[in-house]
Each structure stands twice: as C-alpha cells, then as structure tokens.
Design a protein around this motif. Structure first.
Motif, PDB file in Angstrom:
ATOM      1  N   PRO A 171       0.826  -1.199   0.000  1.00  0.00           N
ATOM      2  CA  PRO A 171       0.000   0.000   0.000  1.00  0.00           C
ATOM      3  C   PRO A 171       0.856   1.241   0.000  1.00  0.00           C
ATOM      4  CG  PRO A 171       0.030  -1.024   2.169  1.00  0.00           C
ATOM      5  CD  PRO A 171       0.706  -1.969   1.235  1.00  0.00           C
ATOM      6  N   PRO A 172       0.415   2.307  -0.645  1.00  0.00           N
ATOM      7  CA  PRO A 172       1.237   3.510  -0.712  1.00  0.00           C
ATOM      8  C   PRO A 172       1.426   4.120   0.665  1.00  0.00           C
ATOM      9  CG  PRO A 172      -0.997   3.952  -1.484  1.00  0.00           C
ATOM     10  CD  PRO A 172      -0.884   2.470  -1.284  1.00  0.00           C
ATOM     11  N   ALA A 173       2.612   4.653   0.891  1.00  0.00           N
ATOM     12  CA  ALA A 173       2.900   5.314   2.165  1.00  0.00           C
ATOM     13  C   ALA A 173       2.228   6.671   2.192  1.00  0.00           C
ATOM     14  CB  ALA A 173       4.412   5.479   2.349  1.00  0.00           C
TER      15      ALA A 173
ATOM     16  N   ALA B   1       0.951   4.044   9.907  1.00  0.00           N
ATOM     17  CA  ALA B   1      -0.088   3.853   8.892  1.00  0.00           C
ATOM     18  C   ALA B   1      -0.587   2.412   8.878  1.00  0.00           C
ATOM     19  CB  ALA B   1       0.448   4.247   7.521  1.00  0.00           C
ATOM     20  N   ASN B   2       0.317   1.459   9.056  1.00  0.00           N
ATOM     21  CA  ASN B   2      -0.124   0.059   9.031  1.00  0.00           C
ATOM     22  C   ASN B   2      -0.990  -0.263  10.242  1.00  0.00           C
ATOM     23  OD1 ASN B   2       2.799   0.381   9.922  1.00  0.00           O
ATOM     24  ND2 ASN B   2       2.296  -1.563  10.894  1.00  0.00           N
TER      25      ASN B   2
ATOM     26  N   GLN C  13      -8.720   0.267  10.957  1.00  0.00           N
ATOM     27  CA  GLN C  13      -9.786   0.546   9.994  1.00  0.00           C
ATOM     28  C   GLN C  13     -10.447  -0.738   9.505  1.00  0.00           C
ATOM     29  OE1 GLN C  13      -8.541   2.464   6.231  1.00  0.00           O
ATOM     30  NE2 GLN C  13     -10.008   4.084   6.748  1.00  0.00           N
ATOM     31  N   GLU C  14      -9.633  -1.757   9.227  1.00  0.00           N
ATOM     32  CA  GLU C  14     -10.167  -3.023   8.723  1.00  0.00           C
ATOM     33  C   GLU C  14     -10.829  -3.846   9.825  1.00  0.00           C
ATOM     34  OE1 GLU C  14      -6.663  -4.652   6.982  1.00  0.00           O
ATOM     35  OE2 GLU C  14      -6.569  -3.105   5.406  1.00  0.00           O
TER      36      GLU C  14
ATOM     37  N   PHE D 196       2.841   6.954   9.366  1.00  0.00           N
ATOM     38  CA  PHE D 196       4.144   6.592   8.800  1.00  0.00           C
ATOM     39  C   PHE D 196       4.175   5.074   8.615  1.00  0.00           C
ATOM     40  CE2 PHE D 196       4.438   6.466  13.369  1.00  0.00           C
ATOM     41  CZ  PHE D 196       5.144   5.300  13.642  1.00  0.00           C
ATOM     42  N   GLU D 197       4.953   4.618   7.636  1.00  0.00           N
ATOM     43  CA  GLU D 197       5.023   3.190   7.351  1.00  0.00           C
ATOM     44  C   GLU D 197       6.042   2.506   8.266  1.00  0.00           C
ATOM     45  OE1 GLU D 197       3.009   1.599   5.474  1.00  0.00           O
ATOM     46  OE2 GLU D 197       2.065   3.261   4.415  1.00  0.00           O
ATOM     47  N   SER D 198       5.610   1.488   8.969  1.00  0.00           N
ATOM     48  CA  SER D 198       6.535   0.705   9.806  1.00  0.00           C
ATOM     49  C   SER D 198       7.317  -0.278   8.928  1.00  0.00           C
ATOM     50  CB  SER D 198       5.753  -0.077  10.860  1.00  0.00           C
ATOM     51  OG  SER D 198       5.258   0.796  11.840  1.00  0.00           O
TER      52      SER D 198
END
Length: 356
Positions: free
Chosen positions: A39-41, A282-283, A289-290, A354-356
């Motif tokens: 998925p895009p950061a 973000a993750n 969210q899911e 932020f992306e981990s």
C-alpha cells in the motif's frame, strides 16, 4: 522515541495545534520505506504557513542530525524534516549522514557547527551524551532546536519540541479503562508491552498508563519490555502470552514493535482481549480501519514534530516569532498532544501515518 521534558523544564508547554504551525495543513510527496507493491505510504506532513510566518525572510541554512532509520518512525522523522525544508525558498537544508553511533553523531554535529549554519535541528541518539555538543553550538551562537530526546541542560538548546510520553500512557489507559468499564469487567487482567525500560520515555509512558488505569480502579498486570523493534516485540509478547493464559486488554507502547506483537498474538491464536498501540503508524491505522485483529486503537506520537522543528528553526534563525502569538519570541518548549485513534476517527489521521 523521545524523552519528555522534566518537570523543571516544563514551565511552558504548548499544544502544537495552537501554534499556527501544526503539521498536516498541507501534504507533500516523499520517498518512504513502504515495500514495493504494498500500500502507498502516507506523504510527509508539512506545517502550513500562518500569516507573516509564510512570508520569505533572509536566507538561512539549517543543519539536521538524527539517528539512522532503523524503524519507520525514525525514517518518517528524516522524510518530514526534508519535506518541510523544501517548502521554503529561503532555507538551505543541510542534513548530515544519519547514524546510531553516538561518537559519529557528535562529530557530524561539530562539522555543522564549523560550517556556521544558522540553526540546528538535532534528534540525538542519546540526549545526555549529546548535551555537550548542543552547548557547543549554542555557545557558538547557533540556536539549537532539540527534537524529541531532550538534552540534559536547557543551555544546550533554544527550543525543545517533542511528544507527550506521559500523555501517551494516559490516553491508552483511559481508552482501555473506559472500554472495560463499559463492558462491565470488574477485575481485568491488563498487559503492557513497553519499550526500552531504562529510557525515561518508557518510564513516563508506563507511569501515565498506570495513573490513568488507577482512576478506574484497575492496575497493570503482566508487563514485558521490548526494544522498539518488530523482532523484540514478537519475542517478549510470546513470553507474556505464555505467562498470562487470560487477558482482557494490552497496551503496546510502539507501533513499529507492534508488527511483531501482532505476529506473536496471531501465532498463539489468542483473541480474547483487545489491544491499543502507540505512535500512529499507517499500518496500525489500516488494521484498526479493517477491524480484523485485536488492535482496536493507537495513541499518537507523531513524527510530524520534525516538520514543525524545521519551521521553528527557520523562524528562530531569521529572528522571527510566531505570527499568531503576542510574544515576539518562539516558545522555549512545544509539547504535542497525544490523540487516541479508533475505527471511528482513523480516516482523519491516516494521511499523517508513517510506514513501519
């Protein structure tokens, strides 16, 4: 992550949202450590201009030093600082090579001092051990914006900006306490997966968590300390789950190590409890969210502080204050608020993740 201000230095604490330099007013693209095909950061958040602050000033050079990007939060710090500097035609950004070696970071900052940059933004590997080089810069007439991990002496920096570690613990404790109270759980077993225990930031987060839970009549149960890495999170969570056959809730201090925490929970096949994360990756937000894991919330400790640190460094170097403030000078300390992100509000915060 950071050390918060000691009580003696906390005489002036300001929520960043009140400064007119709050991150997220605009977004700009930057590179990330998101895996290819994933998925895009989120783009790097940058501080929006406010009134006279957005007007070009004299040309200044801002030096920047931070640890090496060994996890997503630190990577976002560097990306955000660069993205913010790129917004200003009157700023030359001069970052030095990131390093986790304290001696190398000291040498790199001394190089910037010798180059006579107009201001420095420093996120030290260790605040105590870099205090002396912060003082060298200040004594040389170069204002230092101390980012996140605080130096031992206020003589080593002009302004400190960072997150509220105690407030993170309070936010996590309040969410867990209220949810358990609403569910009618009388004597809950509440686990805690901390960061590095000898860091003041970890101690402050744990204290805030315990204090908040106490207001509900609850206490922290099994507790393990990890190391802010996914590997450490997975290892200590496996140990905690073996020692605690029944849990009602868990707080994990850091979303980067939370990758390993969730992996250990899934491997153990445990789902009888819910979990709160920390920092706002973000993750983690996508998982919230899911709504398909035990992770139901996270409390923020945003790397957008780096964006605002560059904004503050620019104003200080140019001899300007905050245009929405009556005072002529930039504050001596700025503390970000810790928000609680849940399924209900995650959409508002996901662009800042932020992306981990």
């Amino acid at each position: 992550m950071s050390e918060n201000l000691t009580s003696g230095l906390g005489r002036r604490r300001f929520l960043l949202s009140s400064l007119g330099i709050g991150a997220g007013a605009a977004l700009t693209a930057c590179t990330s450590n998101a895996p290819a095909g994933g998925p895009p950061a989120a783009s790097a958040p940058v501080a929006g201009g406010a009134g006279a602050n957005s007007e070009p000033g004299e040309q200044v050079t801002i030096g920047f030093s931070a640890p090496a990007a060994d996890h997503g939060w630190i990577a976002a710090i560097a990306n955000n600082a660069q993205a913010q500097a790129d917004q200003y035609p009157d700023v030359t950004f001069s970052p030095v090579n990131p390093t986790n070696d304290i001696a190398q970071q000291i040498a790199a900052v001394q190089t910037l001092i010798n180059q006579r940059v107009n201001a420095l933004v420093i996120l030290p590997n260790d605040g105590s051990q870099l205090t002396s080089v912060g003082r060298q810069a200040m004594e040389a007439g170069i204002p230092v914006i101390n980012l996140d991990r605080i130096f031992d002496s206020p003589l080593a920096y002009r302004t400190w900006i960072g997150g509220d570690n105690y407030g993170m613990g309070v936010s996590a404790g309040n969410y867990i306490g209220q949810r358990l109270r609403d569910a009618g759980v009388a004597n809950p077993v509440i686990g805690e997966i901390a960061g590095i225990d000898n860091l003041p930031l970890t101690q402050q987060r744990s204290q805030g968590f315990a204090d908040a839970l106490q207001t509900y009549g609850f206490a922290v149960g099994p507790r393990q300390a990890a190391d802010f890495t996914a590997q450490g999170g997975q290892r200590v969570t496996a140990n905690l789950l073996q020692a605690a056959p029944q849990l009602d809730a868990v707080w994990n201090h850091d979303d980067d190590q939370g990758i390993g925490v969730l992996a250990a929970i899934q491997q153990a096949g445990r789902s009888e409890f819910f979990m709160v994360g920390g920092a706002g990756s973000a993750n983690a937000m996508r998982a919230i969210q899911e709504d398909n894991t035990v992770l139901k919330a996270t409390v923020t400790y945003s790397p957008s502080m780096a964006s605002s640190a560059v904004s503050v460094a620019r104003l200080v170097a140019q001899g300007r204050g905050l245009s929405d403030f009556a005072e002529r000078e930039v504050p001596a300390s700025i503390t970000l608020a810790s928000a609680t992100i849940t399924k209900e509000n995650v959409g508002e915060y996901l662009p800042l993740g932020f992306e981990s």
